[in-house]
Design a protein around this motif. Structure first.
Motif, short mmCIF file in Angstrom:
data_model
loop_
_atom_site.label_atom_id
_atom_site.label_comp_id
_atom_site.label_asym_id
_atom_site.label_seq_id
_atom_site.Cartn_x
_atom_site.Cartn_y
_atom_site.Cartn_z
N SER A 38 5.06 3.78 1.99
CA SER A 38 4.47 2.52 1.55
C SER A 38 4.60 1.49 2.66
CB SER A 38 5.18 2.00 0.30
OG SER A 38 5.12 2.97 -0.72
N THR A 39 3.63 0.59 2.74
CA THR A 39 3.73 -0.52 3.68
C THR A 39 3.64 -1.82 2.90
OG1 THR A 39 1.34 -0.50 4.02
CG2 THR A 39 2.70 0.72 5.61
N ASP A 72 3.36 -6.20 3.50
CA ASP A 72 3.12 -7.32 4.42
C ASP A 72 3.57 -8.61 3.77
OD1 ASP A 72 1.91 -5.70 6.35
OD2 ASP A 72 -0.01 -5.77 5.26
N ARG A 75 0.85 -1.19 0.00
CA ARG A 75 0.00 0.00 0.00
C ARG A 75 0.89 1.24 0.00
NH1 ARG A 75 -2.62 -3.38 3.53
NH2 ARG A 75 -1.42 -2.51 5.28
N THR A 76 0.53 2.18 -0.82
CA THR A 76 1.27 3.43 -0.87
C THR A 76 0.33 4.59 -0.54
OG1 THR A 76 2.81 2.59 -2.52
CG2 THR A 76 2.64 4.96 -2.32
N HIS A 98 5.80 -6.96 8.68
CA HIS A 98 5.05 -5.77 8.30
C HIS A 98 6.04 -4.62 8.30
CE1 HIS A 98 1.74 -2.91 8.01
NE2 HIS A 98 2.38 -2.19 8.91
N GLY A 99 6.28 -4.06 7.13
CA GLY A 99 7.32 -3.03 7.05
C GLY A 99 6.81 -1.76 6.41
N ARG A 100 7.41 -0.66 6.82
CA ARG A 100 7.07 0.62 6.22
C ARG A 100 8.28 1.13 5.46
NH1 ARG A 100 3.78 4.74 5.75
NH2 ARG A 100 2.09 3.65 6.75
#
Lengths: 300, 620
Positions: free
Chosen positions: B529-530, B532, B523-524, B566-568
């Motif tokens: 952006s994240t 998973d 997702r941006t 889960h990263g940003r």
């Protein structure tokens, strides 16, 4: 008369072929380019029919592979996964669609080819269509006869292939396999000759009946057999190898469609030449020599 | 395989994979390096076999005898001897082999019968055949139990003399004849493996497993038609002619079996690699293929020897079977193997499949030949490890990208093929014994495909050199021994640390666990952006994430081996792909490894053109 393969196989009941005028043959070949160029609207229409038929299985295949691949680009790392997942749906459906397209192409081939050849003879598109459809019955009969006769010849020629293949007692495997390959040349040659004969006989069927078309087609093999092989090879060379070109998608569309169009034009040029060859072939110009009476000398 | 950028160090539960270029460098060096010469143990083996057989080439019958000096190496007395009579696997349709295989092996069906009949069996001069039990499994006479009159105490030796007549079957399952081509394997009575606790590790003849025996000194004396060339286990030590016959004697110590191949028209190509003399026996017309087999054999001897320990025997015989003898192709025996492939071997055009059989069967000289594990109980130690070293050798020979398919226009990584093979259908884990598998498909997928995929994942994730060290540790420590999976795990733990067997090998090989990666979301928004990532399965494989940013730049980020991530990420991301280097071969589905844009490859244009050509072939 120049000795050649079709003439040398002439059975005794078959009329002797008329002589070949090499200059006339060359002239036909040159004129065929002009015929093909003049009939380019019909050729393009024929190309569109092929494109339409091919687009069906192509679209099914593309969708099947894309669906299997999801968002991943189809490259080496996921290629096997794509094929594994697509084989049950996408590839199977595309295979069925391909068979469907082939069946439709086969059903349409005779009327379309007759129309095409009529156009290559100078008829306007509408007249060409009318004439092509009218002569399709004869062309169909000619096709069945040529295919049947060729099949018989291939079957006969395949006997030595089978014999050589079955003779595995010789210990040298390489020699054995090379002999099998060499013996395949004859049935393969006969098959190609049958395909050329089919085109030539259909060309003759524009004006003549079934038997006359078969004869004219057979005789014309000497003029047109080489051209047929050349065109066949050129179309294949223009076709499949281009599939592997590592080019961007848009370039692939342009290059591959131009190649397909060039292939169709080459085919039209051959059909134009075939039509000219069979028109030249009338009754034999050299009358058959009367049989000499058999004289039994009296015993002295 | 695409190259990946070196990732910055980060905290993780397991070591971080090294860049491919770094991992390949020692491999290339090792391929080039010649292994040091190895020698057989100075002590003679505990047991001795003298096998003599006369071949009737018309009837395909071997009339022979075997003289065995067998020492009780167990720690308790023996009350019986257990023999394998494996030619009886082909005696009728009721044998274990025929029932398991439905009368075929590797697609070649049985075309006749084979058998072995004993005429006498003397133990220390006393006839004991009448007391023997020849049907330990109902309907199967491939084992023979002979009770001893007096128990054989530990350290004592018994003298066994057996005379036998073996009818070779038409060649469909390793041994037999195809025309004049004869493969003499498992044709004589042979003792089962004696375990240290005094039990016999005997089993009926299986389609997918046959080897497990004590090392011995084998002499093979063959009485053959005079002009027939022969290849056999060991070195030729004596040869004489008697009328129309030729008597040859082959000897070899520290092997656990002996076999031979003969045919009147065999031609010979010889070569050397270090101290090893290589004979390639091939049918006429196969000259170019034989040269390729010799080349691959020499390269693979160097390759395997560089990390598994040098090949210690003086001789190696490679047999190229003729067409019609496919049932005997691709089989290994001590110091001898049958390879496969057509006579066609064009220079500069690699036929990977042909090379693969040669490298694989040569690999068995280590895993099973010298490291003689129980093939029936632990097939992964035999075929599984051999499959990995085969792929490793092919990658060295052809390059990793071309190690599976090496055609000019189509290249495929061999381990990718093995990965897909291993996930072909759900089945048993690689560590299962042969009788547990549901047919050859299940067996092949698990033992060959899954074991090699596990090993290759370890190699690509934690370094190839380290894996080769672990396998070398195992192979050197158990050379001329009979290890179990526990010994393999111990060697890996010695090199990697105790987590390797507990967290990776046991779950993957015994539990059939996977390491499926699933990139769930990307997702941006304005803040960045994240992403998973979900890992399914119990094998913790660290991996990397490659992101393509909206400005077109790429970045590779190391990811720890945890179940969820889960990263940003800063800035906009156009697409992301996990495991971009395709290091994890335990992921059954790579198609969920990417989110974001997919590159168009002109698939529709190519498909359209292909079908245009196809339709044009029948159209007007």
């Amino acid at each position: 008369m120049r000795p050649s393969f079709p003439g040398s196989l002439r059975p005794s009941f078959w009329p002797e072929a008329p002589e070949v005028d090499p200059e006339r043959t060359r002239k036909n070949r040159r004129a065929a380019w002009a015929d093909a160029w003049r009939a380019r609207p019909t050729t393009f229409a024929i190309h569109l029919v092929g494109l339409g038929l091919a687009s069906w299985p192509a679209w099914v295949l593309r969708n099947g592979l894309r669906r299997a691949a999801g968002p991943a680009p189809i490259e080496q790392g996921v290629l096997l996964d794509v094929l594994r997942q697509a084989k049950t749906s996408g590839v199977l459906a595309a295979t069925l669609a391909a068979f469907g397209a082939l069946a439709v192409a086969l059903a349409l081939s005779v009327p379309l080819q007759m129309t095409w050849m009529a156009a290559l003879g100078g008829a306007a598109p509408r007249d060409a269509l009318r004439r092509g459809l009218r002569r399709s019955g004869v062309a169909m009969a000619v096709s069945v006869a040529v295919v049947g006769l060729t099949a018989v010849m291939v079957a006969v020629c395949a006997i030595p292939v089978y014999v050589v293949h079955a003779a595995t007692d010789g210990p040298d495997a390489r020699l054995h396999d090379l002999l099998v390959l060499a013996s395949l040349v004859i049935p393969l040659g006969v098959s190609l000759m049958g395909l050329a004969w089919l085109d030539l006989a259909r060309a003759a069927a524009l004006r003549h009946g079934t038997k006359e078309s078969l004869k004219r087609g057979w005789w014309s093999l000497r003029d047109g057999g080489g051209t047929f092989l050349w065109v066949l090879g050129a179309r294949l060379a223009l076709g499949l190898p281009l599939l592997l070109l590592p080019i961007p998608p848009l370039a692939a569309v342009v290059v591959l469609q131009l190649a397909a169009l060039a292939g169709t034009f080459l085919r039209s040029r051959w059909l134009a030449e075939a039509r000219r060859h069979v028109m030249e072939r009338g009754v034999p110009v050299v009358p058959r020599a009367p049989r000499l009476p058999v004289v039994i000398p009296a015993n002295e | 395989m695409p190259r990946v950028r070196a990732a910055p160090a980060s905290r993780r539960s397991t070591p971080e994979p090294r860049p491919l270029s770094v991992r390949l460098a020692p491999l290339l060096l090792l391929v080039a390096a010649a292994p040091a010469a190895a020698q057989l143990p100075a002590d003679p083996p505990a047991h001795r076999y003298e096998v003599a057989a006369s071949l009737d080439p018309e009837a395909h019958v071997l009339d022979g005898s075997v003289d065995i000096q067998f020492r009780n190496t167990a720690d308790r007395p023996l009350t019986e001897l257990l023999f394998h009579l494996y030619m009886n696997a082909f005696a009728d349709d009721e044998t274990v082999f025929m029932r398991e295989s439905s009368g075929q092996l590797r697609g070649v069906g049985a075309a006749g019968r084979g058998s072995i009949e004993l005429e006498s069996l003397r133990v220390d001069g006393m006839e004991r055949l009448h007391a023997a039990d020849g049907e330990l499994v109902e309907g199967d006479r491939t084992q023979l139990s002979v009770p001893l009159v007096t128990p054989l105490e530990p350290g004592e030796t018994v003298h066994v003399e057996v005379t036998f007549v073996t009818q070779l079957p038409p060649l469909f399952a390793r041994a037999g004849y195809s025309g004049e081509f004869h493969v003499g394997a498992q044709f004589f009575p042979k003792l089962a493996k004696l375990e240290p606790d005094g039990s016999w590790a005997g089993f009926p003849y299986h389609g997918n497993g046959e080897f497990y025996a004590d090392f011995a000194r084998y002499a093979l004396v063959l009485d053959l038609p005079r002009e027939w060339p022969v290849g056999a286990t060991g070195a030729l030590v004596d040869e004489r002619t008697e009328g129309s016959r030729r008597i040859v004697r082959f000897e070899q110590a520290w092997v656990h079996d002996t076999a031979f191949v003969t045919a009147p028209w065999l031609e010979e190509l010889t070569g050397t690699e270090g101290d090893v003399r290589i004979r390639v026996l091939h049918p006429p017309g196969y000259g170019s293929a034989a040269e390729r087999h010799l080349e691959v054999t020499r390269a693979s001897l160097r390759h395997f020897g560089s990390y598994l320990g040098a090949y210690p025997y003086a001789q190696l015989t490679v047999i190229v079977p003729p067409r019609g003898a496919e049932g005997g192709a691709g089989m290994e025996y001590p110091t001898l193997f049958l390879t496969a492939g057509p006579w066609l071997a064009m220079p500069r055009l690699p036929f990977v499949a042909q090379d693969e059989v040669t490298a694989h069967e040569l690999g068995h000289q280590w895993f099973q030949g010298m490291v003689a594990s129980d093939e029936v109980t632990h097939p992964m130690l035999d075929e599984g490890l051999t499959e990995w070293i085969t792929g490793d050798a092919l990658a060295a020979l052809h390059g990793p990208e071309r190690s599976g398919i090496g055609l000019p226009f189509l290249a495929l990584d061999g381990f990718e093929i093995r990965r897909v093979w291993s996930f072909g259908k759900p089945g048993h884990p690689p560590a299962a014994p042969v009788p547990d598998f549901d047919g050859s498909g299940d067996y092949g997928a698990a033992v060959y495909g899954r074991t090699s995929s596990v090993m290759e994942t370890v190699a690509r994730t934690w370094g190839r050199e380290k894996l080769r060290s672990a396998l070398g540790h195992y192979a050197e420590r158990h050379r001329f021994g009979h290890p179990t999976p526990a010994d393999l795990y111990a060697s890996f733990d010695a090199i990697y640390g105790p987590w390797m067997s507990r967290r990776v090998l046991r779950p993957a090989l015994e539990g059939n666990q996977r390491a499926a990666l699933h990139l769930a979301n990307l997702r941006t928004d304005d803040a960045g952006s994240t992403v998973d990532l979900v890992r399914l399965g119990e094998v913790p494989v660290p991996t990397r994430l490659r992101v393509v940013r909206t400005d077109g730049s790429t970045e590779t980020i190391p990811l720890p081996a945890q179940r969820f991530f889960h990263g940003r990420l800063e800035g906009g991301v156009r697409s992301a792909r996990v495991d971009p280097g395709r290091q994890n071969l335990l992921d059954p589905d790579r198609l969920d490894d990417q989110v974001g844009e997919a590159r168009s490859t002109g698939l529709l244009a190519r498909a359209l053109h292909f079908f245009q050509v196809l339709v044009g072939s029948v159209g007007p």
